[in-house]
Design a protein around this motif. Sequence first.
Motif, PDB file in Angstrom:
ATOM      1  N   THR A  12       0.828  -1.208   0.000  1.00  0.00           N
ATOM      2  CA  THR A  12       0.000   0.000   0.000  1.00  0.00           C
ATOM      3  C   THR A  12       0.862   1.258   0.000  1.00  0.00           C
ATOM      4  OG1 THR A  12      -1.439  -1.302   1.405  1.00  0.00           O
ATOM      5  CG2 THR A  12      -2.028   0.990   1.088  1.00  0.00           C
ATOM      6  N   LEU A  16       2.074   4.630  -3.422  1.00  0.00           N
ATOM      7  CA  LEU A  16       2.123   6.094  -3.516  1.00  0.00           C
ATOM      8  C   LEU A  16       3.535   6.632  -3.359  1.00  0.00           C
ATOM      9  CD1 LEU A  16      -1.119   7.063  -1.629  1.00  0.00           C
ATOM     10  CD2 LEU A  16      -0.735   6.682  -4.055  1.00  0.00           C
ATOM     11  N   PHE A  19       5.822   7.651  -6.348  1.00  0.00           N
ATOM     12  CA  PHE A  19       5.763   8.925  -7.053  1.00  0.00           C
ATOM     13  C   PHE A  19       6.891   9.860  -6.624  1.00  0.00           C
ATOM     14  CE2 PHE A  19       1.351   7.609  -7.667  1.00  0.00           C
ATOM     15  CZ  PHE A  19       1.160   7.935  -8.997  1.00  0.00           C
ATOM     16  N   PHE A  20       7.401   9.675  -5.413  1.00  0.00           N
ATOM     17  CA  PHE A  20       8.341  10.645  -4.844  1.00  0.00           C
ATOM     18  C   PHE A  20       9.785  10.170  -4.833  1.00  0.00           C
ATOM     19  CE2 PHE A  20       4.211  11.132  -2.752  1.00  0.00           C
ATOM     20  CZ  PHE A  20       3.889  12.403  -3.226  1.00  0.00           C
ATOM     21  N   LYS A  84      10.644   1.742 -14.111  1.00  0.00           N
ATOM     22  CA  LYS A  84       9.309   1.966 -13.559  1.00  0.00           C
ATOM     23  C   LYS A  84       9.228   1.306 -12.190  1.00  0.00           C
ATOM     24  CE  LYS A  84       7.030   3.465 -17.366  1.00  0.00           C
ATOM     25  NZ  LYS A  84       6.286   4.704 -17.435  1.00  0.00           N
ATOM     26  N   TRP A  85       8.751   2.056 -11.188  1.00  0.00           N
ATOM     27  CA  TRP A  85       8.682   1.440  -9.866  1.00  0.00           C
ATOM     28  C   TRP A  85       7.572   0.407  -9.799  1.00  0.00           C
ATOM     29  CZ3 TRP A  85       5.557   5.755 -10.368  1.00  0.00           C
ATOM     30  CH2 TRP A  85       4.344   5.751  -9.712  1.00  0.00           C
ATOM     31  N   GLU A  86       6.651   0.448 -10.771  1.00  0.00           N
ATOM     32  CA  GLU A  86       5.557  -0.516 -10.727  1.00  0.00           C
ATOM     33  C   GLU A  86       6.062  -1.949 -10.876  1.00  0.00           C
ATOM     34  OE1 GLU A  86       5.330   2.273 -12.446  1.00  0.00           O
ATOM     35  OE2 GLU A  86       3.369   3.206 -12.162  1.00  0.00           O
TER      36      GLU A  86
ATOM     37  N   LEU B 104      -7.751   1.582   1.450  1.00  0.00           N
ATOM     38  CA  LEU B 104      -7.073   0.802   0.404  1.00  0.00           C
ATOM     39  C   LEU B 104      -7.538   1.253  -0.979  1.00  0.00           C
ATOM     40  CD1 LEU B 104      -6.968  -2.855   1.751  1.00  0.00           C
ATOM     41  CD2 LEU B 104      -5.094  -1.253   1.472  1.00  0.00           C
ATOM     42  N   VAL B 107      -6.249   4.728  -1.785  1.00  0.00           N
ATOM     43  CA  VAL B 107      -4.864   4.701  -2.263  1.00  0.00           C
ATOM     44  C   VAL B 107      -4.844   4.429  -3.762  1.00  0.00           C
ATOM     45  CG1 VAL B 107      -2.720   3.366  -2.188  1.00  0.00           C
ATOM     46  CG2 VAL B 107      -3.789   4.105  -0.078  1.00  0.00           C
ATOM     47  N   VAL B 110      -5.879   7.648  -5.469  1.00  0.00           N
ATOM     48  CA  VAL B 110      -4.805   8.642  -5.486  1.00  0.00           C
ATOM     49  C   VAL B 110      -3.762   8.254  -6.533  1.00  0.00           C
ATOM     50  CG1 VAL B 110      -2.948   9.673  -4.144  1.00  0.00           C
ATOM     51  CG2 VAL B 110      -5.168   9.320  -3.102  1.00  0.00           C
ATOM     52  N   TYR B 111      -3.472   6.948  -6.608  1.00  0.00           N
ATOM     53  CA  TYR B 111      -2.496   6.484  -7.593  1.00  0.00           C
ATOM     54  C   TYR B 111      -2.933   6.879  -8.996  1.00  0.00           C
ATOM     55  CZ  TYR B 111       0.163   3.339 -10.571  1.00  0.00           C
ATOM     56  OH  TYR B 111       0.948   2.834 -11.560  1.00  0.00           O
ATOM     57  N   TRP B 114      -2.788  10.741  -9.527  1.00  0.00           N
ATOM     58  CA  TRP B 114      -1.430  11.261  -9.740  1.00  0.00           C
ATOM     59  C   TRP B 114      -0.831  10.757 -11.045  1.00  0.00           C
ATOM     60  CZ3 TRP B 114       0.834  10.681  -4.099  1.00  0.00           C
ATOM     61  CH2 TRP B 114       0.264  11.682  -3.302  1.00  0.00           C
TER      62      TRP B 114
END
Lengths: 560, 121
Positions: A12, A16, A19-20, A84-86, B104, B107, B110-111, B114
Amino acid sequence: MITLYILGAASTVLTLLGFFVPARVTRWLATGSVAASIVYLFFTWGQRQTAFGGLYVVDPISQGFTLVALLGVLWALLVGRSEKWEFSLLLLYAATGMHFMASSPNLPVLLIALEVFSLPLYVLATWRRDEPGFEAGLKYFLLGALSAAIFLYGIALHFGATGSFNAGVQGSGPLYAAALLLILGALAFKVSLVPFHWWTPDVYQGSPTTVSLMMATAVKAAGFAALVRVLNVQDQGLWGLGLGALIALTVIFGNLGALAQRESKRLLAYSSIAHAGYVGLGLYSGTGTAAIGFYLLAYLLSTGLAFAVLAAISQGDVPYERLRGLLYRKPLLGVAMGVGLLSLAGLPPFAGFWGKLLVFLEAAKAQQWGLLVLALLTSAVAAYYYLRLFNLVVARGEATEAAIPAPGAGTPVLAGQSAGGLSLATGRLAAWPLVIASALVVLLGILPGLGYRLFSPTPFAALSRPASTAPATLPATFAITSPSDGAELRAGEFSLQGTGRAGETLEVWDSGSRIAEVRVDERGGWSLVLPSLPGVGEHTYQVRRPGEGEGPSVRVRIVE
Amino acid sequence: MTASPGSEYLAVLVYIAVALAIGILAVVVGAALGPKKPGRAKLMPYESGNDPAGEVKRFPVHFYAVAMLFIIFDVEVAFLWPYAVSAGSLGIAGFVGLLIFTVLLFVGFVYEWWKGVMRWR
């Protein structure tokens, strides 16, 4: 619990955080959380835990199979790096799903877990944005969705037949058999047993090699964990026949199919099909969890070695010729590949030998002589194609294709293939897993007990703290497992066997009179050779806790 | 009036049937009355006398993205519904459980926000 929390929270947060921070940091955090889960597993090894009203169960099955699955994911994380972090994120999602798959006895939860680790894999299979990549992703997705649908229908029938969503519930009748067969078929897709294997060669070949590494190891562990739970029923009946047929087909077609291959990843795909058949053999006796676990660990290390070497060469295809003389050009890759192949072939003194031996012993215990002979013969066939590749690796001569990049170079192999193509490089650290895994394959080959003890109940007792929460009332978990109810036995040649809580004392009654007392050993089992020969006729053997009037019983008929 | 269980659903069925009948009636009346003189120019799609847009390659992917997001968050709402009607009896544990579920999915939202899925250019 903590394993789940670590993996869930990491997935989780990293979603996010990516992105940083640079992709490199995400990769390290993902690697760290998977490694932390593995370490936590070792510290709580053998402890049992239930949560969410029995939907999540930590037991030896969960721990053993999670260990193998997480090691596979960890390896893929160490080997593959993408801008890519994915990429790391999807691997982490898959790890969470696999852990849940290994840790739930509840069928709907198993289905959700199956989807949680399958969906990221569909995406990862398409990571190479070229035609084989798309083909792999599409095939994997369509067949995966089909298998999920079959699984769901199996669950519905299982609920219809038994009124329970829990795997391993005893039932009877054609509806129950159909439910188990459907579930078996759906899970056979995931572990690629013949005839549900058609996607395997194309997907393993079309996916980036790093992803194939994980598919071949971790997905199998998760799939077999679910199979162990679902097929944990005493009455073998129709699904036993089904499983037997699948195993026979798998060992035959997997090995024969591998003979015709000209490309290393396809070869390993067929080899993984064949190995799924051998693991299936271990499923037969119902007590073979330790053998399956050890086999999967040995298979993870050996097939992981082979895939990691191929990943260091190319994320795309690797025709056999390209491996010629690998030992002299890149000694580390050559040695790792050699160890991996010999272990896959099942030659001593490598881990793969003991894995095969253990599942063959399970098959012998279950008296599946036909399957056992078939497995032995096909594993001799398998030696041919593994040794052919081994021969190329150690042969003198030049590879026909361009020079192979060093494992430490970190060269993006697939960079800029097409507009929007995602690069995937082999990481600088990829050399270390090779060294460690080769060493482990040899170590487990010489001292197999080290690995086997992991999967037999309550190893590492000294490492782990004693379980502090003893339940106030003992649950009714004791039973007689042998002989089965209604069996006809010859006079004077049988013993009673059963299960119970480790360390507890149980009383055995014969038709209303107490005949003996047994103590449950630390594996949760007991057996009793009858103190006096029972007379001919009907006997009702019952097992009770001292002071309690009732307990499970079996009725047997003793004949001359 | 004593209603047997499910009789109000029968009313809904009757409602649908009546609405359908009126709608069909309107179409039939519209089709039956009026002059019928079709011609080539009359049957052409409307584009102020020009040929319409011609060949279109394919739709922008945004429509699919929005539809997928709608499915995901509509499923979320389907899960929120049972909690909404029984919130009081589920207590603080129910609330926390639902909160985790919502976070969850948030999130995920938001993903995609962004990532620019909602950006139309």
